[in-house]
Write a protein that holds these residues in place. Structure first.
Motif, PDB file in Angstrom:
ATOM      1  N   TYR A   1       0.833  -1.193   0.000  1.00 42.05           N
ATOM      2  CA  TYR A   1       0.000   0.000   0.000  1.00 42.05           C
ATOM      3  C   TYR A   1       0.876   1.256   0.000  1.00 42.05           C
ATOM      4  O   TYR A   1       1.607   1.514   0.959  1.00 42.05           O
ATOM      5  N   ARG A   2       0.813   1.970  -1.112  1.00 39.00           N
ATOM      6  CA  ARG A   2       1.605   3.176  -1.287  1.00 39.00           C
ATOM      7  C   ARG A   2       0.804   4.393  -0.832  1.00 39.00           C
ATOM      8  O   ARG A   2      -0.395   4.482  -1.093  1.00 39.00           O
ATOM      9  N   VAL A   3       1.491   5.309  -0.170  1.00 40.04           N
ATOM     10  CA  VAL A   3       0.859   6.525   0.326  1.00 40.04           C
ATOM     11  C   VAL A   3       1.431   7.721  -0.434  1.00 40.04           C
ATOM     12  O   VAL A   3       2.651   7.861  -0.569  1.00 40.04           O
ATOM     13  N   PHE A   4       0.534   8.561  -0.937  1.00 47.51           N
ATOM     14  CA  PHE A   4       0.891   9.806  -1.614  1.00 47.51           C
ATOM     15  C   PHE A   4       0.153  10.947  -0.919  1.00 47.51           C
ATOM     16  O   PHE A   4      -0.768  10.723  -0.125  1.00 47.51           O
ATOM     17  N   VAL A   5       0.539  12.168  -1.246  1.00 51.86           N
ATOM     18  CA  VAL A   5      -0.160  13.326  -0.716  1.00 51.86           C
ATOM     19  C   VAL A   5      -0.349  14.345  -1.831  1.00 51.86           C
ATOM     20  O   VAL A   5       0.554  14.623  -2.605  1.00 51.86           O
ATOM     21  N   ASN A   6      -1.589  14.828  -1.977  1.00 55.81           N
ATOM     22  CA  ASN A   6      -1.942  15.916  -2.905  1.00 55.81           C
ATOM     23  C   ASN A   6      -1.563  15.618  -4.352  1.00 55.81           C
ATOM     24  O   ASN A   6      -1.180  16.520  -5.093  1.00 55.81           O
ATOM     25  N   CYS A   7      -1.688  14.376  -4.778  1.00 58.53           N
ATOM     26  CA  CYS A   7      -1.339  14.016  -6.157  1.00 58.53           C
ATOM     27  C   CYS A   7      -2.630  13.890  -6.969  1.00 58.53           C
ATOM     28  O   CYS A   7      -3.372  12.916  -6.822  1.00 58.53           O
ATOM     29  N   ASP A   8      -2.889  14.868  -7.844  1.00 60.29           N
ATOM     30  CA  ASP A   8      -4.158  14.863  -8.579  1.00 60.29           C
ATOM     31  C   ASP A   8      -4.113  14.011  -9.843  1.00 60.29           C
ATOM     32  O   ASP A   8      -5.070  13.995 -10.616  1.00 60.29           O
ATOM     33  N   TYR A   9      -3.017  13.277 -10.035  1.00 64.00           N
ATOM     34  CA  TYR A   9      -2.909  12.396 -11.208  1.00 64.00           C
ATOM     35  C   TYR A   9      -2.509  10.971 -10.783  1.00 64.00           C
ATOM     36  O   TYR A   9      -1.950  10.217 -11.569  1.00 64.00           O
ATOM     37  N   LEU A  10      -2.845  10.597  -9.568  1.00 67.30           N
ATOM     38  CA  LEU A  10      -2.379   9.322  -9.029  1.00 67.30           C
ATOM     39  C   LEU A  10      -2.984   8.133  -9.765  1.00 67.30           C
ATOM     40  O   LEU A  10      -4.188   8.064  -9.995  1.00 67.30           O
ATOM     41  N   SER A  11      -2.109   7.193 -10.117  1.00 65.64           N
ATOM     42  CA  SER A  11      -2.500   5.916 -10.724  1.00 65.64           C
ATOM     43  C   SER A  11      -1.352   4.942 -10.496  1.00 65.64           C
ATOM     44  O   SER A  11      -0.313   5.304  -9.920  1.00 65.64           O
ATOM     45  N   LEU A  12      -1.524   3.727 -10.965  1.00 66.33           N
ATOM     46  CA  LEU A  12      -0.464   2.733 -10.824  1.00 66.33           C
ATOM     47  C   LEU A  12       0.802   3.115 -11.575  1.00 66.33           C
ATOM     48  O   LEU A  12       1.889   2.603 -11.277  1.00 66.33           O
ATOM     49  N   GLU A  13       0.678   4.026 -12.546  1.00 63.93           N
ATOM     50  CA  GLU A  13       1.837   4.417 -13.344  1.00 63.93           C
ATOM     51  C   GLU A  13       2.707   5.456 -12.636  1.00 63.93           C
ATOM     52  O   GLU A  13       3.825   5.733 -13.063  1.00 63.93           O
ATOM     53  N   VAL A  14       2.215   6.050 -11.557  1.00 64.90           N
ATOM     54  CA  VAL A  14       3.001   7.066 -10.847  1.00 64.90           C
ATOM     55  C   VAL A  14       4.077   6.356 -10.025  1.00 64.90           C
ATOM     56  O   VAL A  14       3.755   5.534  -9.152  1.00 64.90           O
TER      57      VAL A  14
END
Length: 507
Positions: A407-420
């Motif tokens: 489980y990956r955690v990001f913050v404020n990423c408006d283009y998040l997908s498996l490719e990020v």
């Protein structure tokens, strides 16, 4: 606390052989002229004396009927069984590190008792330096005979390597930079109010970066038995936990202190461990702080070098303030907290976005990463001055039904997908679970199911990067969780998770 130095002084003064029976194992090493030194498997010859003793001991124990309490399965069942899930071992609470120190030491002393070699020291797997399963464990045979250290259930191949975001130097540096034990070593169950034994395996704490990332994730990256309650049946378990133990020793060597709360220091692991004669014995949590009293040591780097490595020392309000946040108590003055409840799942195809009302100006004031406008100056004064930490706690996350994702955690990423990728500036960390839902049944306080896990993630570094790019705006911090499929698993089959809530705190 009885230390090895005190025991040796007593022996020297008496001029007699020293025998000892009690709650601290490992005392046969007292008769040895120097403390046995635990060494890395990296570069260790396959016929090294310690490695050979361990290999022979494992083979001997595996040859004893699993119904015997002194056997490979008998010892492993102390940790967890194939029918009952986790047994005496704690995960997800502040007894995680001391219990496992006692457990690995139990095997180390058993090898000494069985072999008569008081100089034996358990090796460890330094997976930051050596990313592949050590050859001593990946080879199916040794000297033409089946290798007792090989486990056919593992899913990690002999040529696969553990990734940077799991065991890389930056991950370890950030772990060592934590200043509070209840972040480094996982926090206590906030309901605990006595020394009843049922609290030991209850869980209910907040897992910090050591347990949530390299501990849990290495277990399940190796796979097979290592990712289940019966993980101690795989001899690699002890190499993995040896390195976890070494990191604890390294953390202490920087001047970091363990908690002094009596609910931690005075908890007895009552008859949790076993000798080769079949007698069970007790270890008290506080006595594990001095690992030399357990009969071993490490050749640790100089403290000054470690301090330079972990230069990103955590700052913030008082430790009391951080521990109040971990325990879910009202935040003291100078600490900002906001919580958002949740009922949605984080999947591979639909990342979970939880917008928590902490504004860009509050973040800027905390981190000191933007021009000091009048509003930012006001907020900076309000929260006690910069810099601070910005942390998120994912609370009450039930274990997934299948080991098919991390489980990956990001913050404020408006283009998040498996490719990020995990190199994206919005990336925070990756955490994993150890044991599936069924492994935790009956593993909690009073015999009930173990409490769901909670995870602390430090947003500070990612928010600093984004603030410098002008990408922290608006009135919310959006904490995002993405189920990342394991190799060979389709996105549709990546197990979802549902955090009960997400709390963001500026401390």
């Amino acid at each position: 606390m009885i230390t090895r130095r005190k025991l040796m002084t007593t022996a020297a003064l008496s001029g007699a052989a020293l025998t000892f029976s009690g709650v601290v194992p490992g005392v046969r090493a007292v008769a040895y002229t120097g403390l046995p030194v635990r060494r890395s498997l990296g570069g260790m010859p396959l016929d090294d004396k310690d490695l050979s003793l361990w290999r022979d001991f494992v083979g001997h124990m595996k040859g004893i009927s699993e119904n015997e309490p002194v056997s490979w399965i008998g010892f492993a069942d102390i940790h967890g069984t194939s029918t009952g899930g986790f047994n005496k071992c704690p995960h997800g609470d502040w007894y995680f590190l001391p219990w496992h120190r006692g457990y690995v030491s139990m095997y180390e002393q058993a090898v000494r008792d069985w072999s008569g070699e008081a100089s034996f020291a358990m090796p460890y797997w330094d997976w930051t330096t050596d990313r592949q399963i050590p050859k001593a464990y990946s080879d199916q045979s040794y000297n033409g005979q089946p290798n007792p250290l090989y486990d056919a259930t593992r899913t990690m191949s002999a040529t696969a390597s553990l990734p940077d975001n799991m065991v890389g130097q930056n991950v370890i540096t950030d772990i060592l930079a934590e200043t509070e034990y209840q972040v480094f070593g996982t926090s206590k169950n906030p309901s605990q109010n006595n020394l009843d034994q049922s609290w030991i395996p209850a869980g209910g704490g907040v897992s910090g970066p050591l347990e949530a990332n390299p501990h849990n994730r290495v277990h399940c990256a190796v796979g097979g038995q290592m990712c289940t309650a019966v993980s101690a049946r795989d001899p690699l378990f002890f190499m993995h936990h040896g390195n976890i133990d070494r990191l604890w020793a390294l953390w202490n060597s920087q001047g970091r202190q363990n908690t002094e709360e009596s609910l931690w220091t005075d908890m007895p692991f009552a008859n949790n461990f076993r000798k080769m004669d079949g007698a069970d014995y007790t270890v008290i949590t506080g006595e594990t702080q001095d690992y030399e009293s357990l009969g071993y040591t490490y050749n640790l780097p100089e403290t000054s070098g470690i301090l330079a490595l972990a230069a990103r020392v955590r700052t913030g309000a008082s430790s009391t303030g951080l521990n109040d946040v971990l325990a879910g108590r009202p935040a003291p003055e100078g600490v900002i907290t906001q919580t958002k409840t949740n009922s949605l799942a984080a999947t591979a195809l639909n990342p979970l976005d939880i917008a928590v009302p902490v504004s860009a100006s509050q973040v800027a004031a905390a981190l000191g990463e933007s021009p000091q406008s009048t509003e930012t100056l006001r907020l900076s004064s309000q929260i006690g001055g910069a810099p601070k930490q910005v942390i998120a706690i994912l609370r009450d996350v039930p274990a997934p039904a299948a080991d098919t994702a991390e489980y990956r955690v990001f913050v404020n990423c408006d283009y998040l997908s498996l490719e990020v990728p995990d190199t994206d500036p919005h990336y925070v960390t990756t955490f994993g679970f150890f044991g599936l839902a069924g492994d935790h049944a009956g593993h909690g306080h009073g015999g009930t199911a173990k409490e769901p896990s909670s995870y602390l993630v430090n947003l500070t570094g990612a928010l600093q990067r984004l603030a410098r790019r002008g990408q922290v705006t608006g009135d919310d911090i959006v904490v995002q969780v993405l189920a990342y499929p394991r190799q060979g698993v389709s996105p549709q089959d990546a197990a979802p998770i549902v955090p009960g809530s997400v709390e963001v705190a500026i401390v």
